[in-house]
Design an enzyme around this catalytic site. Sequence first.
Site, mmCIF file in Angstrom:
data_model
loop_
_atom_site.group_PDB
_atom_site.id
_atom_site.type_symbol
_atom_site.label_atom_id
_atom_site.label_comp_id
_atom_site.label_asym_id
_atom_site.label_seq_id
_atom_site.Cartn_x
_atom_site.Cartn_y
_atom_site.Cartn_z
ATOM 1 N N GLY A 76 48.585 15.250 13.160
ATOM 2 C CA GLY A 76 49.272 16.542 13.159
ATOM 3 C C GLY A 76 50.157 16.683 14.384
ATOM 4 C CB SER A 77 49.720 15.684 17.922
ATOM 5 O OG SER A 77 48.560 16.468 18.076
ATOM 6 C CG ASP A 184 44.644 24.857 12.881
ATOM 7 O OD1 ASP A 184 44.447 23.640 12.797
ATOM 8 O OD2 ASP A 184 44.642 25.472 13.965
ATOM 9 C CB SER A 205 46.473 18.293 11.463
ATOM 10 O OG SER A 205 45.350 17.525 11.882
ATOM 11 C CG HIS A 210 42.808 20.082 10.510
ATOM 12 N ND1 HIS A 210 43.323 19.289 11.494
ATOM 13 C CD2 HIS A 210 42.858 21.345 10.999
ATOM 14 C CE1 HIS A 210 43.680 20.030 12.526
ATOM 15 N NE2 HIS A 210 43.407 21.277 12.248
ATOM 16 C CG ASN A 278 55.836 2.769 13.477
ATOM 17 O OD1 ASN A 278 55.618 3.588 12.579
ATOM 18 N ND2 ASN A 278 55.424 1.526 13.398
HETATM 19 C C1 LIG Z 1 47.595 24.365 15.176
HETATM 20 C C2 LIG Z 1 47.433 22.880 15.401
HETATM 21 N N1 LIG Z 1 48.524 22.120 15.469
HETATM 22 C C3 LIG Z 1 48.433 20.788 15.664
HETATM 23 C C4 LIG Z 1 47.219 20.157 15.787
HETATM 24 C C5 LIG Z 1 47.166 18.677 16.039
HETATM 25 O O1 LIG Z 1 46.636 17.951 14.977
HETATM 26 P P1 LIG Z 1 46.044 16.466 15.219
HETATM 27 O O2 LIG Z 1 44.688 16.639 15.813
HETATM 28 O O3 LIG Z 1 46.001 15.858 13.865
HETATM 29 O O4 LIG Z 1 46.963 15.769 16.140
HETATM 30 C C6 LIG Z 1 46.054 20.915 15.744
HETATM 31 C C7 LIG Z 1 44.745 20.253 15.895
HETATM 32 O O5 LIG Z 1 43.727 20.689 15.497
HETATM 33 C C8 LIG Z 1 46.161 22.318 15.547
HETATM 34 O O6 LIG Z 1 45.071 23.098 15.506
#
Ligand SMILES: Cc1ncc(COP(=O)(O)O)c(C=O)c1O
Length: 425
Positions: A76-77, A184, A205, A210, A278
């Site tokens: 998600g990041s 979320d 994510s 999740h 990537n």
């Molecule tokens: C609102 C939100 N954005 C982004 C992320 C990032 O997701 P990931 O952990 O898959 O990198 C999270 C992680 O829980 C999140 O709560």
Amino acid sequence: MKQEILDFVKKYVKKQEWQIGDRINYAGRVYDEQELSNLVESSLEFWLTSGRFTDEFESKLAKYIGVKYCSFVNSGSSANLLAFWVLTSPLLGERQIQRGDEVITVAAGFPTTVAPIVQYGAIPVFVDVTIPQYNVDCSQLENALSDKTKAVMLAHTLGNPFDIAQVKEFCNKHNLWLIEDNCDSLGSEYDGKKTGSFGDIATSSFYPAHHITTGEGGAVYTINPLLHKIIRSLRDWGRDCVCASGQDNLCKHRFDGQFGELPKGYDHKYVYSHFGFNLKATDMQAAIGVAQFDKLDDFTQKRRENFRFLKDSLAMLSDKLILPEHCNKSNPSWFGFLLTCNSFERERLVRHLEDKKIQTRMLFAGNIMKQPCMQNIPHRVIGTLENTDIIMNNSFWLGVYPGMTEVMLKFMADTIIQFIVDKSN
Ligand SMILES: Cc1ncc(COP(=O)(O)O)c(C=O)c1O
């Protein structure tokens, strides 16, 4: 032989029943033999990088969200990084976000909603949130505007959609991009449509906590063909070519184009329209996602029921605990149950719950302005962020994930009620 292996795998899955005394996690993977069988099938195919499961997962997600394009990525990041970076592409002309431009967001949330803004060298502009929705305070948006504002980047807090109508109206009025962090909130709805379909670009994510999981994983959504082209370029090394992994010469012009100052006919596979990344995930992750996707509607319903159970059970404490509320027109697929303590110390209740093996979580960074990572980071703040500070000091959340049973939820609610009743006597 493959079928025999998959049949064995299906028999392997074990189910465990929760019993009083076991830990209640705030989230967890809910899966059965189908996820394991897909994972093993994909491993046996040994394609490894994005392939047929990725195509299937992407097209199922796009259809579900109600957008034309979906790109699977490794978290998600990464999805947030990509969604933001796309808007910095020179292909967007006047609307390209430049270093020093401003992006309106909130300080109460997850750090990687804000991180890409900072990493690129744009300026985050923080506005406060409302309680008990825990989303952007739309009355502050006009105050946050400057001639440098280019975008709004916001998450739907713990699955609770922000006031999309107001935010979109603001963005349309001032010609701003909207990036919807839907990490979320997969399955949440606003005005009858899925969240993730409202922003120019949106993210998911699939981390194990999740709504559905691929282990690590994420996705980027859009309806805009130009944004989609830039997403794919930046996701896949910055390349100009759109051939899938293992594919050659889809456009039939592999050796006859003219790009930049390269010699005419330079192999299009190695032409770069961006400095990219990537961020692709593997087909094994997508294979798990395909099986999880089939469970998504049931998961969403269970999350809503679990939330309702906690809310009804704790209603008697509404003078001591602020209970969460959703915004008009929305039907959240809740990620968690967020509570704010208003007549006693949060720490005592949280410690008590953890002692009783009930896992608790803060609203992520609390007030990101107070985090060590904010040191020396250029930013602007609108007003006092009073509610953001209240959340940092007094709020916490509990899980509502589909693996929770009524016995577990009742134990959680009873533990909170007992603590508060004992404290009041
Ligand atoms: C609102 C939100 N954005 C982004 C992320 C990032 O997701 P990931 O952990 O898959 O990198 C999270 C992680 O829980 C999140 O709560």
